[in-house]
Every structure is written in C-alpha cells, then in structure tokens.
Design a protein around this motif. Structure first.
Motif, mmCIF file in Angstrom:
data_model
loop_
_atom_site.group_PDB
_atom_site.id
_atom_site.type_symbol
_atom_site.label_atom_id
_atom_site.label_comp_id
_atom_site.label_asym_id
_atom_site.label_seq_id
_atom_site.Cartn_x
_atom_site.Cartn_y
_atom_site.Cartn_z
ATOM 1 N N GLY A 74 0.975 7.825 -13.444
ATOM 2 C CA GLY A 74 2.033 7.417 -12.520
ATOM 3 C C GLY A 74 3.299 8.255 -12.677
ATOM 4 N N LEU A 75 3.507 8.812 -13.872
ATOM 5 C CA LEU A 75 4.672 9.664 -14.108
ATOM 6 C C LEU A 75 4.542 10.995 -13.375
ATOM 7 N N THR A 76 3.296 11.441 -13.213
ATOM 8 C CA THR A 76 3.104 12.767 -12.637
ATOM 9 C C THR A 76 2.756 12.741 -11.146
ATOM 10 N N VAL A 77 2.264 11.606 -10.652
ATOM 11 C CA VAL A 77 1.970 11.508 -9.217
ATOM 12 C C VAL A 77 2.643 10.265 -8.663
ATOM 13 N N GLN A 78 2.538 10.050 -7.348
ATOM 14 C CA GLN A 78 3.079 8.808 -6.807
ATOM 15 C C GLN A 78 2.047 7.699 -6.970
ATOM 16 N N LEU A 79 2.559 6.474 -7.165
ATOM 17 C CA LEU A 79 1.675 5.336 -7.367
ATOM 18 C C LEU A 79 1.134 4.830 -6.039
ATOM 19 N N ARG A 80 -0.187 4.725 -5.964
ATOM 20 C CA ARG A 80 -0.836 4.094 -4.823
ATOM 21 C C ARG A 80 -1.959 3.218 -5.358
ATOM 22 N N PRO A 81 -2.356 2.190 -4.622
ATOM 23 C CA PRO A 81 -3.434 1.332 -5.136
ATOM 24 C C PRO A 81 -4.766 2.083 -5.305
ATOM 25 N N GLU A 82 -4.869 3.284 -4.740
ATOM 26 C CA GLU A 82 -6.145 4.007 -4.842
ATOM 27 C C GLU A 82 -6.191 4.968 -6.028
ATOM 28 N N GLY A 95 0.783 -1.231 0.000
ATOM 29 C CA GLY A 95 0.000 0.000 0.000
ATOM 30 C C GLY A 95 0.813 1.279 0.000
ATOM 31 N N SER A 96 2.147 1.152 0.138
ATOM 32 C CA SER A 96 2.919 2.392 0.234
ATOM 33 C C SER A 96 3.170 2.996 -1.144
ATOM 34 N N ALA A 97 3.455 4.303 -1.143
ATOM 35 C CA ALA A 97 3.639 5.015 -2.403
ATOM 36 C C ALA A 97 4.895 4.521 -3.121
ATOM 37 N N GLN A 98 4.807 4.423 -4.432
ATOM 38 C CA GLN A 98 5.963 4.013 -5.223
ATOM 39 C C GLN A 98 6.126 4.963 -6.404
ATOM 40 N N TYR A 99 7.343 4.919 -6.987
ATOM 41 C CA TYR A 99 7.632 5.826 -8.103
ATOM 42 C C TYR A 99 8.241 5.035 -9.262
ATOM 43 N N TYR A 100 8.008 5.502 -10.468
ATOM 44 C CA TYR A 100 8.673 4.888 -11.613
ATOM 45 C C TYR A 100 10.147 5.246 -11.612
ATOM 46 N N SER A 101 10.412 6.473 -11.175
ATOM 47 C CA SER A 101 11.787 6.959 -11.307
ATOM 48 C C SER A 101 12.144 7.843 -10.122
ATOM 49 N N ASN A 102 13.403 7.775 -9.731
ATOM 50 C CA ASN A 102 13.856 8.654 -8.658
ATOM 51 C C ASN A 102 14.578 9.879 -9.198
ATOM 52 N N ASP A 111 8.317 15.734 -18.519
ATOM 53 C CA ASP A 111 7.406 14.579 -18.494
ATOM 54 C C ASP A 111 5.974 14.988 -18.813
ATOM 55 N N GLN A 112 5.608 16.161 -18.309
ATOM 56 C CA GLN A 112 4.236 16.618 -18.537
ATOM 57 C C GLN A 112 3.985 16.917 -20.007
ATOM 58 N N LEU A 113 5.018 17.468 -20.656
ATOM 59 C CA LEU A 113 4.893 17.727 -22.092
ATOM 60 C C LEU A 113 4.720 16.416 -22.857
ATOM 61 N N PHE A 114 5.483 15.401 -22.407
ATOM 62 C CA PHE A 114 5.388 14.083 -23.029
ATOM 63 C C PHE A 114 3.955 13.541 -22.888
ATOM 64 N N VAL A 115 3.396 13.678 -21.675
ATOM 65 C CA VAL A 115 2.035 13.199 -21.402
ATOM 66 C C VAL A 115 1.041 13.862 -22.355
ATOM 67 N N LEU A 116 1.183 15.174 -22.482
ATOM 68 C CA LEU A 116 0.268 15.925 -23.332
ATOM 69 C C LEU A 116 0.383 15.491 -24.794
ATOM 70 N N GLY A 117 1.630 15.403 -25.263
ATOM 71 C CA GLY A 117 1.867 15.014 -26.654
ATOM 72 C C GLY A 117 1.347 13.613 -26.935
ATOM 73 N N PHE A 118 1.627 12.714 -26.011
ATOM 74 C CA PHE A 118 1.213 11.321 -26.184
ATOM 75 C C PHE A 118 -0.312 11.223 -26.261
ATOM 76 N N THR A 119 -0.984 11.993 -25.394
ATOM 77 C CA THR A 119 -2.451 11.964 -25.394
ATOM 78 C C THR A 119 -3.001 12.438 -26.727
ATOM 79 N N ILE A 120 -2.445 13.530 -27.236
ATOM 80 C CA ILE A 120 -2.934 14.078 -28.507
ATOM 81 C C ILE A 120 -2.773 13.052 -29.628
ATOM 82 N N VAL A 121 -1.584 12.414 -29.680
ATOM 83 C CA VAL A 121 -1.328 11.419 -30.724
ATOM 84 C C VAL A 121 -2.309 10.250 -30.592
ATOM 85 N N THR A 122 -2.536 9.804 -29.365
ATOM 86 C CA THR A 122 -3.439 8.675 -29.144
ATOM 87 C C THR A 122 -4.858 8.997 -29.593
#
Lengths: 243, 302
Positions: B218-226, B126-133, B150-161
């Motif tokens: 997960g790239l922009t926030v910490q990973l939690r099961p919730e 249940g503890s927070a995890q990260y893809y990258s440190n 990373d945020q720019l990547f997220v935006l670009g990827f969404t548009i392409v998708t």
C-alpha cells in the motif's frame, strides 16, 4: 481395579467408526513385562496398538494405564500419560536433524528437562551422537529404528508400544533391536509390540497374544505358546510367514 | 535497466512476504488457500482504518512519507488479520478438513476470498486510497537509478522479517513443531505436540506476514480492494517456484517473479506484464513440479 499396569478391555476400533477392525480385544501388560502381539495379516494387530496410542478412535471398550483411564485421551496427551508409541513406518522426521528429532520427542517436557533427557538419550544410544546435526534421512533402517526408540524413551514412559520393530531389518539388526528392548524391560519399562517375526519375538517376550480377524484367539506364556500345535501350524511352522 | 532491476527487487520482496505466509500454511495445512491473497487486502485496509482513527498523518520519520502511526497501524492490521484468519479457520476450514475430497476445501477458500474482498469493498468503497498524501522525492543512488525512501524501507523491512522468521523456525520449539507438523502430522501428535495449537500459530504468522505485505504494498501503490486478487497469481508462482513449504524458496520465488515482471517490459509490451507470473508458473510446473528447492518427497517447512 486389577493390578495390571496396562489394561485394555473389549476394545472396538477401526479407521472409521462404522467399520470396526478390532471387535472387542482385551489384553494387559504388567510392570517390566514384555508382551508380543502376533497374528495373520489383517488380524488387526497394528490397528489395536494405533487405537491404544490414540492415533485411531476407540468406539467402545476402555484402556487404562496405572489405573488411569486413557481411552479418550488425544494422541498428543499420551506422552504425558507415560505411554509411548513407535509406528512401523515413517517413525522419524527425515527433514529434521537427529537432535531435532530427539528434542521433538521431549515436546511434552519443560525445556530444561527436555535438554537433559536428550543428553541422556545420547548416553544410552552413543551411535546417534555422531549424526547429531545430520538430517534423519541419511540414517539406515536400523539406525532409524534406534532413533525412533530413543525418541520414544525421552519421556521415561511406563509402557512403550512398537509396531513391527524388526520390519525391514537384517537378521543381525533384529537380534540387536530385540536385545535392546530386553534391556529396557530389565530396567523396569514395559514393552508391547506387534511382530510378524513371531518366532524371534516370542523367544524374547514373556507373554504373547494371538489375534485373528480382530478378536483374541490364543494367549499365554510365550515359551508355552511356542510349543502349542495350533500356533505352530499357523504361525511358526511351514505355513508360518517369515519376512 | 538498472531501474527495472531495482523495481523488480522491490515488487519481489513484497511478493516474497506474502508468499512466505502462503507457503507455510500450504505446507502445514496441506491445501492451496486462495483466500491468502485477500489477507493482504484485508491487512492493507485494516491499517488504513487504524490510521484514520489515529488522526492526521503526523511527523513523518526522516525522509519517509509516513511516521510512527503507520508502524502502529501495521501492528494493528497484523492482529486484525490474524483474527480474521483464525475465524475463517474455525468456521470454514477446520470443519472441512479430513474430508475425502480435498478439492472441497480449496473451493471453499475461493468462496472465502470473494467474501473478504466484498466486505472490504462494502466498508471502504472501491475508489483508490492512499496512506499518505506526502509527496516523496526519489533519491538518486546511482546513475540512472532513483529510489524512494519508502522503497528502501520496504526492502529493509522484508530482509529483517525473513531473517527473523528463519531463526524462529530453526531455533524455537514452536518453529520445530511447525516443521515437524509439515512433514508428518501423525508422528508430530505421537511426539506429544498439540497440532491444533501449532496450526493456530501458523495462521497467526501467515496472516501477520500477509498484513505486513499489504501495508508495504500500500505504501508503493494506491490501495484498491483488488490489490490482493492481483497478487494471487504472483504469490502462487513464487510458492511453487520455491517448493511448497520452503520459506527460503518462497523468498527466492518472490524475487524471481518480481524481477521477471519488471524486466519483461524490455521484451514484451508492458500490457502483458501480468501474464509473466503465469508463464513462469507453467514452465516450473512442466520442468520441475516440486519447485527449485522442493524434494520429490513432500517438502516440509524449512
């Protein structure tokens, strides 16, 4: 095996297996023959062709087309088995364009063949061409019926079944639709249609089946049945329903 | 203000990705799938698992915090999430489909969502995890506006998708079959379409998009099961704003929800931020229940 193109033997069917609406109906259609099914409301006319088309389950009896058993074929397999069905209502996709509706009708064909068939459909129904990229919801009732028939013909079926093709159409459109169907029959396709508009349908078809309460009541050559006192009394005379 | 706008668009684009999958499955399968949000959680954690197996986080790409392994992990996550969705459909939804009571299937999706979340909790804790440190430095792009690469990547990827999905739905036979199935399943079958195959593809596309949304989130926030559970309301708000079954509507709906959330801090205390999608949902249901782009008739996939 008999020589009929299409044959249904003692078909029992309904919306639920425990509540059959059709209680053992038999009928046949020959090659290049036009056959009408008439009967009072609730006779099971639509249920019968829905069951043949695989839209409703058949609990007993058998259906064959060109000697091949198609009783248990899933709905989506019918097109490939050379049988087409045009429902009475919601028979076109209103959110799709005319061209997309036609492409869908050719779903069971390879892509190149599908495009070729769609091209032929525009030749056969030139009126559809001008609406090619319009959504089908802009079409009138008669145009929708035309699109539905054009769509059903894309797979070059042996048998096309129609549920009340004249429903909701003006008298002029009705004779137009029937004339179109007659042309089809002359080109070798068999037609099986359910009709409330008994008089007009019998006038164009070769034979007629009269259903009542989910059973065969009378059958025969349309021109002879049109003279039958019982049929006249129930369906064609003063008591006859006219839409 | 500018910063809040940018943050809103980023959150909105992630919500949009999740909402596209939800709107497709809702339009075609005709039930509200509450388990969809957990597909986002599942996808995010499957990528985490795949990354762990691939070894240390090597060679970030340019200014981004991640490298090629994350992209590979995203693909693996999409495959594993699709498999999960197909399994759930086979075991739970398909046997329930066509029951007289439509609510049974909706409640079962609630059950499935709990199950998926607990499985994630069991495997990953249940503890927070990260893809990258890797520590990222926000790049100033305008006065008062800093954005992480990373945020720019997220935006670009969404548009392409979104653009690729649009072309898929409009130009391919499968896309056409999906739109037909959304409008009239019986007529689709009469046209020779094997609806079971189309439904399977719908799950695969919806689940893959959810997995991608999960990884990007997960790239922009910490990973939690919730994380999925917290996106549930924004997702449904986005879908309903856009009109069920409408892909373009889901994107606009996602952006509206994202922007409303981040801009709300100027009006109400930030602790009430999570209530914003709920309020939007209520307003839309009251004023225009079919959504902005929905018609009065059942909306097909567009």
């Amino acid at each position: 095996m008999s020589g009929h193109l299409f044959q249904a033997n003692n078909v029992v069917a309904g919306y639920r297996p425990d509540l059959p609406i059709i209680h053992g109906v038999s009928m046949h259609v020959d090659a290049a023959e036009m056959v009408t099914i008439i009967g009072p409301n609730g006779a099971g006319k639509s249920t019968m062709i829905k069951a043949i088309a695989g839209v409703l389950p058949i609990s007993s009896g058998s259906v064959t087309l060109a000697g091949k058993d198609i009783t248990r074929l899933p709905t989506h397999g019918m097109a490939a088995a050379s049988i087409a069905y045009v429902p009475q209502t919601d028979n076109v996709f209103t959110t799709l364009t005319i061209n997309e509706n036609l492409l869908l009708g050719a779903s069971s064909l390879p892509k190149a063949k599908a495009l070729e068939q769609v091209g032929k459909a525009y030749d056969k129904f030139p009126a559809l061409k001008q609406y090619r990229d319009k959504k089908a919801k802009v079409l009138s009732g008669g145009q929708r019926q035309m699109l539905a028939v054009a769509r059903a013909l894309l797979t070059d079926p042996h048998l096309i079944m129609l549920d009340e093709p004249s429903a909701g159409l003006s008298p002029l459109m009705v004779s137009d639709v029937f004339a179109r169907l007659r042309e089809l029959v002359e080109s070798g396709v068999s037609v099986l249609m359910v009709e409330q508009n008994a008089k007009a349908a019998m006038a164009v078809s070769h034979r007629t089946y009269v259903l009542a309460e989910g059973r065969n009541r009378v059958e025969g050559v349309s021109s002879a049945l049109a003279q039958d006192p019982e049929v006249i009394a129930i369906y064609l005379g003063a008591g006859g329903r006219k839409r | 203000m500018l910063q809040a706008l940018a943050d809103g668009i980023l959150t909105g684009s992630i919500i949009a990705l999740g909402a596209i999958g939800l709107t497709l499955t809702m339009g075609i399968l005709r039930f509200a799938n509450f388990a969809h949000a957990e597909m986002i959680t599942w996808g995010a954690y499957m990528a985490l698992g795949a990354l762990a197996l691939m070894g240390p986080f090597m060679a970030p790409l340019g200014a981004l915090s991640f490298g090629l392994p994350l992209i590979i992990a995203m693909v693996i996550a999409a495959v594993l999430t699709s498999l999960l969705a197909l399994m759930i459909d086979h075991l739970v939804f398909r046997p329930l489909h066509g029951r007289p009571n439509d609510m049974t299937i909706v409640f079962s999706s609630f059950g499935v969502s709990l199950l998926v979340r607990m499985v994630v909790l069991l495997i990953f804790g249940g503890s927070a995890q990260y893809y990258s440190n890797t520590l990222q430095i926000a790049v100033p792009v305008a006065p008062g506006l800093r954005i992480l690469p990373d945020q720019l990547f997220v935006l670009g990827f969404t548009i392409v998708t979104v653009i690729s999905l649009h072309f898929f739905l409009q130009r391919t036979r499968l896309g056409l079959a999906m739109r037909a199935l959304a409008e009239n399943p019986t007529l689709a079958r009469v046209n020779g379409i094997d609806t079971r195959v189309v439904i399977r593809w719908t799950w695969v596309i919806g689940a893959s998009l959810a997995a991608v949304a999960g990884v990007l989130y997960g790239l922009t926030v910490q990973l939690r099961p919730e994380i999925g559970f917290h996106l549930l309301l924004p997702l449904f708000a986005a879908v309903i704003i856009g009109g069920v079954g409408n892909v373009f509507g889901a994107v606009v709906g996602g952006l509206i929800v994202g922007l409303a959330e981040s801009l709300s801090v100027f009006i109400i205390p930030p602790s009430y931020k999570l209530a914003v999608p709920f309020i939007i949902l209520l307003i839309v249901l009251y004023v225009r229940p079919t959504g902005i782009f929905g018609s009065a008739h059942h909306a097909g996939a567009k």
